[in-house]
Design a protein around this motif. Sequence first.
Motif, PDB file in Angstrom:
ATOM      1  N   LYS A 410       0.831  -1.217   0.000  1.00 12.47           N
ATOM      2  CA  LYS A 410       0.000   0.000   0.000  1.00 12.47           C
ATOM      3  C   LYS A 410       0.857   1.255   0.000  1.00 12.47           C
ATOM      4  O   LYS A 410       1.856   1.326   0.706  1.00 12.47           O
ATOM      5  CB  LYS A 410      -0.875   0.034   1.258  1.00 12.47           C
ATOM      6  CG  LYS A 410      -1.878  -1.075   1.351  1.00 12.47           C
ATOM      7  CD  LYS A 410      -2.796  -0.898   2.549  1.00 12.47           C
ATOM      8  CE  LYS A 410      -2.082  -0.979   3.870  1.00 12.47           C
ATOM      9  NZ  LYS A 410      -2.990  -1.213   5.014  1.00 12.47           N
ATOM     10  N   ASP A 411       0.420   2.197  -0.791  1.00 11.13           N
ATOM     11  CA  ASP A 411       1.114   3.480  -0.844  1.00 11.13           C
ATOM     12  C   ASP A 411       0.231   4.413  -1.665  1.00 11.13           C
ATOM     13  O   ASP A 411      -0.887   4.048  -2.042  1.00 11.13           O
ATOM     14  CB  ASP A 411       2.472   3.271  -1.530  1.00 11.13           C
ATOM     15  CG  ASP A 411       3.414   4.425  -1.275  1.00 11.13           C
ATOM     16  OD1 ASP A 411       3.109   5.270  -0.422  1.00 11.13           O
ATOM     17  OD2 ASP A 411       4.464   4.495  -1.940  1.00 11.13           O
ATOM     18  N   THR A 414      -0.393   2.006  -5.072  1.00 12.53           N
ATOM     19  CA  THR A 414      -0.371   0.642  -4.523  1.00 12.53           C
ATOM     20  C   THR A 414      -0.127  -0.382  -5.627  1.00 12.53           C
ATOM     21  O   THR A 414      -0.654  -0.250  -6.730  1.00 12.53           O
ATOM     22  CB  THR A 414      -1.724   0.357  -3.825  1.00 12.53           C
ATOM     23  OG1 THR A 414      -1.842   1.240  -2.702  1.00 12.53           O
ATOM     24  CG2 THR A 414      -1.840  -1.086  -3.356  1.00 12.53           C
ATOM     25  N   GLY A 428      -7.793   6.229  -6.248  1.00 11.45           N
ATOM     26  CA  GLY A 428      -7.451   6.716  -4.912  1.00 11.45           C
ATOM     27  C   GLY A 428      -6.807   8.089  -4.960  1.00 11.45           C
ATOM     28  O   GLY A 428      -6.470   8.580  -6.031  1.00 11.45           O
ATOM     29  N   HIS A 430      -4.982  11.514  -2.156  1.00 14.44           N
ATOM     30  CA  HIS A 430      -4.342  11.824  -0.870  1.00 14.44           C
ATOM     31  C   HIS A 430      -5.335  12.022   0.264  1.00 14.44           C
ATOM     32  O   HIS A 430      -4.957  11.984   1.432  1.00 14.44           O
ATOM     33  CB  HIS A 430      -3.418  13.032  -1.016  1.00 14.44           C
ATOM     34  CG  HIS A 430      -4.082  14.239  -1.590  1.00 14.44           C
ATOM     35  ND1 HIS A 430      -4.791  15.122  -0.827  1.00 14.44           N
ATOM     36  CD2 HIS A 430      -4.178  14.693  -2.866  1.00 14.44           C
ATOM     37  CE1 HIS A 430      -5.283  16.078  -1.591  1.00 14.44           C
ATOM     38  NE2 HIS A 430      -4.938  15.837  -2.843  1.00 14.44           N
ATOM     39  N   MET A 432      -7.159   9.864   1.163  1.00 19.26           N
ATOM     40  CA  MET A 432      -7.217   8.542   1.809  1.00 19.26           C
ATOM     41  C   MET A 432      -6.092   8.341   2.818  1.00 19.26           C
ATOM     42  O   MET A 432      -6.057   7.317   3.505  1.00 19.26           O
ATOM     43  CB  MET A 432      -7.170   7.439   0.746  1.00 19.26           C
ATOM     44  CG  MET A 432      -8.319   7.554  -0.228  1.00 19.26           C
ATOM     45  SD  MET A 432      -8.243   6.332  -1.514  1.00 19.26           S
ATOM     46  CE  MET A 432      -8.809   4.888  -0.615  1.00 19.26           C
ATOM     47  N   ALA A 433      -5.185   9.318   2.876  1.00 19.83           N
ATOM     48  CA  ALA A 433      -4.151   9.264   3.908  1.00 19.83           C
ATOM     49  C   ALA A 433      -4.795   9.742   5.203  1.00 19.83           C
ATOM     50  O   ALA A 433      -4.583  10.859   5.667  1.00 19.83           O
ATOM     51  CB  ALA A 433      -2.978  10.149   3.499  1.00 19.83           C
ATOM     52  N   THR A 434      -5.631   8.900   5.765  1.00 21.98           N
ATOM     53  CA  THR A 434      -6.427   9.245   6.955  1.00 21.98           C
ATOM     54  C   THR A 434      -6.633   7.975   7.780  1.00 21.98           C
ATOM     55  O   THR A 434      -6.771   6.886   7.215  1.00 21.98           O
ATOM     56  CB  THR A 434      -7.782   9.880   6.515  1.00 21.98           C
ATOM     57  OG1 THR A 434      -8.537  10.220   7.666  1.00 21.98           O
ATOM     58  CG2 THR A 434      -8.614   8.955   5.647  1.00 21.98           C
ATOM     59  N   GLY A 435      -6.603   8.114   9.105  1.00 19.44           N
ATOM     60  CA  GLY A 435      -6.679   6.952   9.991  1.00 19.44           C
ATOM     61  C   GLY A 435      -7.870   6.054   9.675  1.00 19.44           C
ATOM     62  O   GLY A 435      -8.978   6.538   9.492  1.00 19.44           O
ATOM     63  N   SER A 437      -8.241   4.144   7.024  1.00 17.33           N
ATOM     64  CA  SER A 437      -8.412   3.866   5.600  1.00 17.33           C
ATOM     65  C   SER A 437      -7.917   2.451   5.242  1.00 17.33           C
ATOM     66  O   SER A 437      -8.539   1.736   4.455  1.00 17.33           O
ATOM     67  CB  SER A 437      -7.647   4.950   4.829  1.00 17.33           C
ATOM     68  OG  SER A 437      -7.537   4.649   3.502  1.00 17.33           O
ATOM     69  N   GLY A 438      -6.808   2.063   5.861  1.00 20.31           N
ATOM     70  CA  GLY A 438      -6.270   0.713   5.615  1.00 20.31           C
ATOM     71  C   GLY A 438      -7.180  -0.368   6.200  1.00 20.31           C
ATOM     72  O   GLY A 438      -7.286  -1.466   5.656  1.00 20.31           O
ATOM     73  N   HIS A 466     -11.477   0.066  -3.389  1.00 23.01           N
ATOM     74  CA  HIS A 466     -11.175   0.950  -2.256  1.00 23.01           C
ATOM     75  C   HIS A 466     -10.731   2.331  -2.759  1.00 23.01           C
ATOM     76  O   HIS A 466     -11.214   3.365  -2.282  1.00 23.01           O
ATOM     77  CB  HIS A 466     -10.071   0.265  -1.440  1.00 23.01           C
ATOM     78  CG  HIS A 466      -9.554   1.025  -0.265  1.00 23.01           C
ATOM     79  ND1 HIS A 466      -8.265   1.496  -0.201  1.00 23.01           N
ATOM     80  CD2 HIS A 466     -10.130   1.379   0.916  1.00 23.01           C
ATOM     81  CE1 HIS A 466      -8.073   2.104   0.962  1.00 23.01           C
ATOM     82  NE2 HIS A 466      -9.188   2.039   1.665  1.00 23.01           N
TER      83      HIS A 466
HETATM   84  N1  LIG Z   1      -1.823   9.767  -1.314  1.00 24.06           N
HETATM   85  C1  LIG Z   1      -2.559   8.646  -1.459  1.00 24.06           C
HETATM   86  N2  LIG Z   1      -3.077   8.322  -2.669  1.00 24.06           N
HETATM   87  C2  LIG Z   1      -3.800   7.202  -2.815  1.00 24.06           C
HETATM   88  N3  LIG Z   1      -4.065   6.327  -1.817  1.00 24.06           N
HETATM   89  C3  LIG Z   1      -3.577   6.588  -0.607  1.00 24.06           C
HETATM   90  C4  LIG Z   1      -2.800   7.748  -0.357  1.00 24.06           C
HETATM   91  N4  LIG Z   1      -2.441   7.730   0.941  1.00 24.06           N
HETATM   92  C5  LIG Z   1      -2.971   6.610   1.484  1.00 24.06           C
HETATM   93  N5  LIG Z   1      -3.660   5.916   0.560  1.00 24.06           N
HETATM   94  C6  LIG Z   1      -4.339   4.623   0.757  1.00 24.06           C
HETATM   95  O1  LIG Z   1      -4.977   4.621   2.025  1.00 24.06           O
HETATM   96  C7  LIG Z   1      -4.733   3.409   2.740  1.00 24.06           C
HETATM   97  C8  LIG Z   1      -3.966   3.713   4.023  1.00 24.06           C
HETATM   98  O2  LIG Z   1      -3.696   2.530   4.687  1.00 24.06           O
HETATM   99  P1  LIG Z   1      -2.924   2.472   6.077  1.00 24.06           P
HETATM  100  O3  LIG Z   1      -1.663   3.248   5.966  1.00 24.06           O
HETATM  101  O4  LIG Z   1      -2.838   1.064   6.488  1.00 24.06           O
HETATM  102  O5  LIG Z   1      -3.923   3.312   6.987  1.00 24.06           O
HETATM  103  P2  LIG Z   1      -4.491   3.030   8.463  1.00 24.06           P
HETATM  104  O6  LIG Z   1      -3.411   2.300   9.205  1.00 24.06           O
HETATM  105  O7  LIG Z   1      -4.738   4.392   9.005  1.00 24.06           O
HETATM  106  O8  LIG Z   1      -5.731   2.257   8.303  1.00 24.06           O
HETATM  107  C9  LIG Z   1      -3.957   2.519   1.773  1.00 24.06           C
HETATM  108  O9  LIG Z   1      -4.842   1.689   1.074  1.00 24.06           O
HETATM  109  C10 LIG Z   1      -3.297   3.508   0.825  1.00 24.06           C
HETATM  110  O10 LIG Z   1      -3.045   2.957  -0.445  1.00 24.06           O
END
Ligand SMILES: Nc1ncnc2c1ncn2[C@@H]1O[C@H](COP(=O)(O)OP(=O)(O)O)[C@@H](O)[C@H]1O
Length: 497
Positions: A410-411, A414, A428, A430, A432-435, A437-438, A466
């Motif tokens: 994941k990144d 991904t 996806g 940015h 989604m860079a939120t607690g 989301s994973g 997702h």
């Molecule tokens: N900049 C971004 N663009 C697209 N997807 C993102 C971005 N940042 C985070 N994500 C997606 O959000 C999710 C974050 O997961 P994770 O780091 O495990 O979060 P958490 O631990 O808060 O649940 C992943 O699926 C990742 O691919």
Amino acid sequence: MKAVVTGNEMKAIDTYTIQEMGIPSLVLMERAALSMVCRMKERIDRADRILCICGAGNNGGDGVAVARILFGQGYSAAIYMAGNPEKWTEETKKQIQIARNVGVPEYNELDLTHIRVLVDGLFGIGLSKTVREPYHTLIEKVNQWRGRRKERQVWAVDVPSGLSSDTGQPLGCVLKADYTVTFGYMKRGIILYPGRELAGKCFVENIGFPGKSLQVHPSAGFTCHVQDFEQLPKRKNDSNKGTYGKILVIAGSKNMSGAAYFAGRSAFVVGAGLVRILTPEANRVILQSQLPQAMISVWEETDRDSLANMLAWADTLVIGPGIGTSEIMAQRLKSVFAGSQCPIVLDADGLNLLAEHEEWYSLLNGRTILTPHMGEMSRLTGCSIDELKADRGKAALKLARERQIICVLKDSSTVVSDGKHLYFNQTGNHGMATGGSGDVLAGVIGGLSGAGEGLFKAAYMGVFLHGSAGDAAAARFGFRGMTSVEIIEGLIEILKN
Ligand SMILES: Nc1ncnc2c1ncn2[C@@H]1O[C@H](COP(=O)(O)OP(=O)(O)O)[C@@H](O)[C@H]1O
Ligand SMILES: NC(=O)C1=CN([C@@H]2O[C@H](COP(=O)(O)OP(=O)(O)OC[C@H]3O[C@@H](n4cnc5c(N)ncnc54)[C@H](OP(=O)(O)O)[C@@H]3O)[C@@H](O)[C@H]2O)[C@@H](O)CC1
Ligand SMILES: [K+]
């Protein structure tokens, strides 16, 4: 599904098309240049001064052909040949000859004073190693010229010059593009960050490579588009809640009920028939009130027999969100792995515990999806995050192959691998860079697996879905306002449509 290729894979397709199918190289080049001109004409004015900077290779040949076609259509287009004339390929030589016959203006020195549109035909998929001088200085000069001036446009031919078409990493420096027109198939480097940003808006143009070329030289990589939602498991009229999968979510710890909620709710939303959450007693009341559709079991009341029953009941296990890394949790996980046979989605602290217990892989291989983010991947592999980011595809492929698991790395971009193939995600954002989301992703993949999808497909379709949900959430709530709750709303919205 659409192929995503490396530079070498594309070269093999090029060569096969030219040598075995008999389509002349110059025909492909003409089509490449024509398709690029078509895209450009949607976004440039006739009064714009256009300069095509061309290298010695065939990327330069494409650039010369673009200039000649634009010039022929009345645009003010000129050429600057930046490459060493001794290195011009046969095709490039021919293109220059034609351009000179037609009378396309040629600059002897790089002068960007009145230029508004720049075409970058310096290097394409033939770039190897770090960009050498004098090209490094040239690229920096163009980047400075472009700066933040919105009225100036840079169009990259095939890939932005200096970008690795395989990894998305700059090879020393990159000529940053506003638009990239890539030929034949999408390149990995244009999907993977920072390449995705450096390429600007990307168009993939079919320039006449026969399907057979890809069949004979298949690519390991692929991506999904909107039409691939068709691949999601179909629901039947004649069905019941047992038809769509029973998911056991092992998640949450004291003060971490949300992780269990997000994973459990997401599994339901993608269609799971039944979800049971196994969590500490402290979360019981919270989850029962927040997610009454789920069945709740608590560790404090779970003995060997009841755990065995839960494991036998489940079609898929989702393990890890918010469980912590205590010794007691490590013991519990080991019993879960040893006592179960169904597919497992292992996330978050489940991965951190696995990193400390390599011997568990023997209990997991062949039936497990690991969903590490970069930090967890670093712990699992011992590689630094910088090393992993240098080639995400290779990192995911290696872990999947060596451990016989599915790896969802994941990144912001991904990638998913089964050890042979690589899925490159394009959905996806940015927001989604939120607690949490994973945790949503783990639930989505678990839900798809429980509905009977094969592991690899559940993993890449889950990632695709997702990300699409995140895009729907961003459209409705904005990047800042969206949280994991809104990502689940997004899931509901796109699955409804
Ligand atoms: N900049 C971004 N663009 C697209 N997807 C993102 C971005 N940042 C985070 N994500 C997606 O959000 C999710 C974050 O997961 P994770 O780091 O495990 O979060 P958490 O631990 O808060 O649940 C992943 O699926 C990742 O691919
Ligand atoms: N095959 C076809 O017919 C078709 C091909 N197509 C087009 O061709 C492109 C591929 O063309 P290609 O293979 O000629 O390579 P290309 O990207 O121009 O680069 C080679 C040049 O770069 C140079 N160079 C390399 N590394 C360097 C470095 N580090 N620093 C500095 N210089 C470096 C290298 O010099 P050398 O290293 O050999 O001295 C050589 O001069 C492809 O992207 C697409 O646009 C399409 O038209 C479809 C039909
Ligand atoms: K280029």
